[in-house]
Write an enzyme that holds these catalytic residues in place. Structure first.
Site, PDB file in Angstrom:
ATOM      1  CB  ALA A 188     -11.413  11.619   7.099  1.00 13.90           C
TER       2      ALA A 188
ATOM      3  N   GLY B 236      -6.109  11.938   6.382  1.00 10.94           N
ATOM      4  CA  GLY B 236      -6.175  10.508   6.717  1.00 10.94           C
ATOM      5  C   GLY B 236      -5.475   9.642   5.684  1.00 10.94           C
TER       6      GLY B 236
ATOM      7  CD  GLU C 266      -3.886  11.091  10.210  1.00 13.07           C
ATOM      8  OE1 GLU C 266      -4.984  11.304   9.661  1.00 13.07           O
ATOM      9  OE2 GLU C 266      -3.693  11.195  11.433  1.00 13.07           O
TER      10      GLU C 266
ATOM     11  CD  GLU D 158      -5.091  16.192   8.944  1.00  9.55           C
ATOM     12  OE1 GLU D 158      -4.083  16.865   8.638  1.00  9.55           O
ATOM     13  OE2 GLU D 158      -5.143  14.973   8.788  1.00  9.55           O
TER      14      GLU D 158
HETATM   15  N1  COA Z   1     -13.857  14.254   1.457  1.00  7.08           N
HETATM   16  C1  COA Z   1     -14.968  14.226   0.706  1.00  7.08           C
HETATM   17  N2  COA Z   1     -14.946  14.494  -0.620  1.00  7.08           N
HETATM   18  C2  COA Z   1     -13.766  14.788  -1.170  1.00  7.08           C
HETATM   19  C3  COA Z   1     -12.568  14.821  -0.433  1.00  7.08           C
HETATM   20  C4  COA Z   1     -12.653  14.535   0.945  1.00  7.08           C
HETATM   21  N3  COA Z   1     -11.552  14.504   1.735  1.00  7.08           N
HETATM   22  N4  COA Z   1     -11.560  15.163  -1.266  1.00  7.08           N
HETATM   23  C5  COA Z   1     -12.114  15.320  -2.477  1.00  7.08           C
HETATM   24  N5  COA Z   1     -13.441  15.100  -2.439  1.00  7.08           N
HETATM   25  C6  COA Z   1     -14.410  15.163  -3.520  1.00  7.08           C
HETATM   26  C7  COA Z   1     -14.714  16.608  -3.930  1.00  7.08           C
HETATM   27  O1  COA Z   1     -15.676  17.174  -3.065  1.00  7.08           O
HETATM   28  C8  COA Z   1     -15.213  16.409  -5.337  1.00  7.08           C
HETATM   29  O2  COA Z   1     -16.525  15.911  -5.274  1.00  7.08           O
HETATM   30  P1  COA Z   1     -17.674  16.497  -6.300  1.00  7.08           P
HETATM   31  O3  COA Z   1     -17.154  16.145  -7.678  1.00  7.08           O
HETATM   32  O4  COA Z   1     -18.907  15.767  -5.922  1.00  7.08           O
HETATM   33  O5  COA Z   1     -17.701  17.982  -6.061  1.00  7.08           O
HETATM   34  C9  COA Z   1     -14.333  15.268  -5.856  1.00  7.08           C
HETATM   35  O6  COA Z   1     -13.844  14.601  -4.706  1.00  7.08           O
HETATM   36  C10 COA Z   1     -13.155  15.744  -6.679  1.00  7.08           C
HETATM   37  O7  COA Z   1     -12.413  16.669  -5.901  1.00  7.08           O
HETATM   38  P2  COA Z   1     -12.081  18.164  -6.360  1.00  7.08           P
HETATM   39  O8  COA Z   1     -11.877  18.998  -5.154  1.00  7.08           O
HETATM   40  O9  COA Z   1     -13.081  18.638  -7.353  1.00  7.08           O
HETATM   41  O10 COA Z   1     -10.694  17.939  -7.122  1.00  7.08           O
HETATM   42  P3  COA Z   1      -9.540  19.021  -7.345  1.00  7.08           P
HETATM   43  O11 COA Z   1      -8.598  18.407  -8.312  1.00  7.08           O
HETATM   44  O12 COA Z   1     -10.098  20.355  -7.645  1.00  7.08           O
HETATM   45  O13 COA Z   1      -8.807  19.134  -5.899  1.00  7.08           O
HETATM   46  C11 COA Z   1      -7.830  18.269  -3.864  1.00  7.08           C
HETATM   47  C12 COA Z   1      -8.144  18.014  -5.362  1.00  7.08           C
HETATM   48  C13 COA Z   1      -7.278  16.974  -3.305  1.00  7.08           C
HETATM   49  C14 COA Z   1      -6.807  19.399  -3.744  1.00  7.08           C
HETATM   50  C15 COA Z   1      -9.145  18.673  -3.137  1.00  7.08           C
HETATM   51  O14 COA Z   1     -10.142  17.712  -3.453  1.00  7.08           O
HETATM   52  C16 COA Z   1      -9.028  18.722  -1.623  1.00  7.08           C
HETATM   53  O15 COA Z   1      -8.434  19.648  -1.087  1.00  7.08           O
HETATM   54  N6  COA Z   1      -9.620  17.722  -0.923  1.00  7.08           N
HETATM   55  C17 COA Z   1      -9.710  17.696   0.508  1.00  7.08           C
HETATM   56  C18 COA Z   1      -8.393  17.311   1.103  1.00  7.08           C
HETATM   57  C19 COA Z   1      -8.446  17.386   2.622  1.00  7.08           C
HETATM   58  O16 COA Z   1      -8.590  18.418   3.225  1.00  7.08           O
HETATM   59  N7  COA Z   1      -8.293  16.205   3.219  1.00  7.08           N
HETATM   60  C20 COA Z   1      -8.125  16.085   4.637  1.00  7.08           C
HETATM   61  C21 COA Z   1      -9.383  15.891   5.312  1.00  7.08           C
HETATM   62  S1  COA Z   1      -9.058  15.804   7.045  1.00  7.08           S
END
Ligand code: COA
Length: 258
Positions: free
Chosen positions: A64, A109, A112, A132
């Site tokens: 999400a 999500g 999920e 989460e």
């Molecule tokens: N919601 C909003 N934005 C998200 C996102 C999310 N769930 N996951 C990634 N993004 C965005 C990042 O903020 C970043 O945006 P920016 O370029 O404007 O800063 C872009 O997507 C790229 O992600 P980034 O984190 O830079 O890539 P990475 O390769 O360093 O890391 C992940 C990849 C997947 C490990 C990391 O993005 C992450 O942990 N995301 C969240 C996952 C999460 O907790 N999801 C569950 C939510 S309940």
């Protein structure tokens, strides 16, 4: 360009979440697009099956959209979870097979959504998880229920409590995904599975989906009764007569869905 792209070919609808710069995170626009795509697929006779995937090479869905979380109140967060659950229920009970073609991160999500699909095919580069707890929350789109049903309580609790991601190979080992393939093979392999299913008797396919999905929520004896009713329904179809005749006449069956 729309954040959800829909393309139909050979009766297979491919739904692609198109927000690669945000790793296809589920914002309200994406959720609306997915709801519209699946609602229309349900009644569209030109669509026999669906592939759901993410644009770009990095992510299926990274969860999400976390930016929304700051605005939540307990009441709005509950409504957010209920709305997401309803969409995933629509995917699960579509009556047509849906494959999650997991092309990269499937987190929160995103994992999920994959769980709500009928089958999951993962690229070797995919990583799945329910992180989460890192944000001080729990899954809100049915993950605490579908994950243990799919991989067992112990493995589900480990993923849900540690927030650790699993590799595609590990996901296959624990039954979280059905197949692991090279990235270039992800869509062709998913189409191949769906073509095989689409060649079977359509009413029987719908009945299998219903027997398993509805049956798992029923007491065992009630589910067996439901199965027997669906079995009886299949016997009334032209396709059953054709399937049995084709077998006995040693020829391929030609099903009509009647
Ligand atoms: N919601 C909003 N934005 C998200 C996102 C999310 N769930 N996951 C990634 N993004 C965005 C990042 O903020 C970043 O945006 P920016 O370029 O404007 O800063 C872009 O997507 C790229 O992600 P980034 O984190 O830079 O890539 P990475 O390769 O360093 O890391 C992940 C990849 C997947 C490990 C990391 O993005 C992450 O942990 N995301 C969240 C996952 C999460 O907790 N999801 C569950 C939510 S309940």
């Amino acid at each position: 360009m729309s954040v959800v792209i829909n393309e139909v070919s050979d009766r297979i609808l491919t739904v692609t979440i198109n927000r690669p710069d945000k790793l296809n995170a589920l914002n309200p626009e994406v959720m609306e697009g997915l709801a519209a795509a699946f609602e229309s697929a349900r009644g569209d006779e030109a669509v026999g099956a669906v592939i759901l995937t993410g644009a770009g090479e990095k992510a299926f869905i990274a969860g999400a959209d976390v930016t929304i979380f700051r605005t939540f109140t307990p009441v709005s967060a509950r409504a957010f979870a209920r709305k997401g659950q309803a969409l995933l229920d629509t995917i699960e009970t579509l009556g047509k097979p849906v494959i999650a073609a997991v092309n990269g991160f499937a987190l929160g999500g995103g994992c999920e959504v994959a769980l709500a699909c009928t089958l999951r095919v993962a690229s070797k580069t995919a990583r799945l998880g329910q992180p989460e707890v890192n944000l001080g929350i729990i899954p809100g789109y049915g993950g605490s229920q579908r994950l243990p049903r799919l991989v067992g309580k112990g493995r589900a609790l480990e993923m849900l409590l540690t927030g650790d991601m699993v590799s595609a190979d590990e996901a296959w080992r624990i039954g979280l995904v059905n197949r692991v393939v090279e990235p270039a093979e992800l869509l062709p392999a998913s189409r191949e599975i769906l073509k095989k299913i689409l060649a079977k008797a359509p009413v029987a396919i719908r009945c299998v989906l219903d027997a398993v999905n509805a049956g798992l929520d029923m007491p065992f004896a009630v589910a067996e009764d439901h199965e027997a009713t669906l079995f009886g329904l299949c016997v009334a179809t032209d396709d059953m007569k054709e399937g049995v005749s084709a077998f006995l006449e040693k020829r391929p069956a030609k099903f009509t869905g009647k």
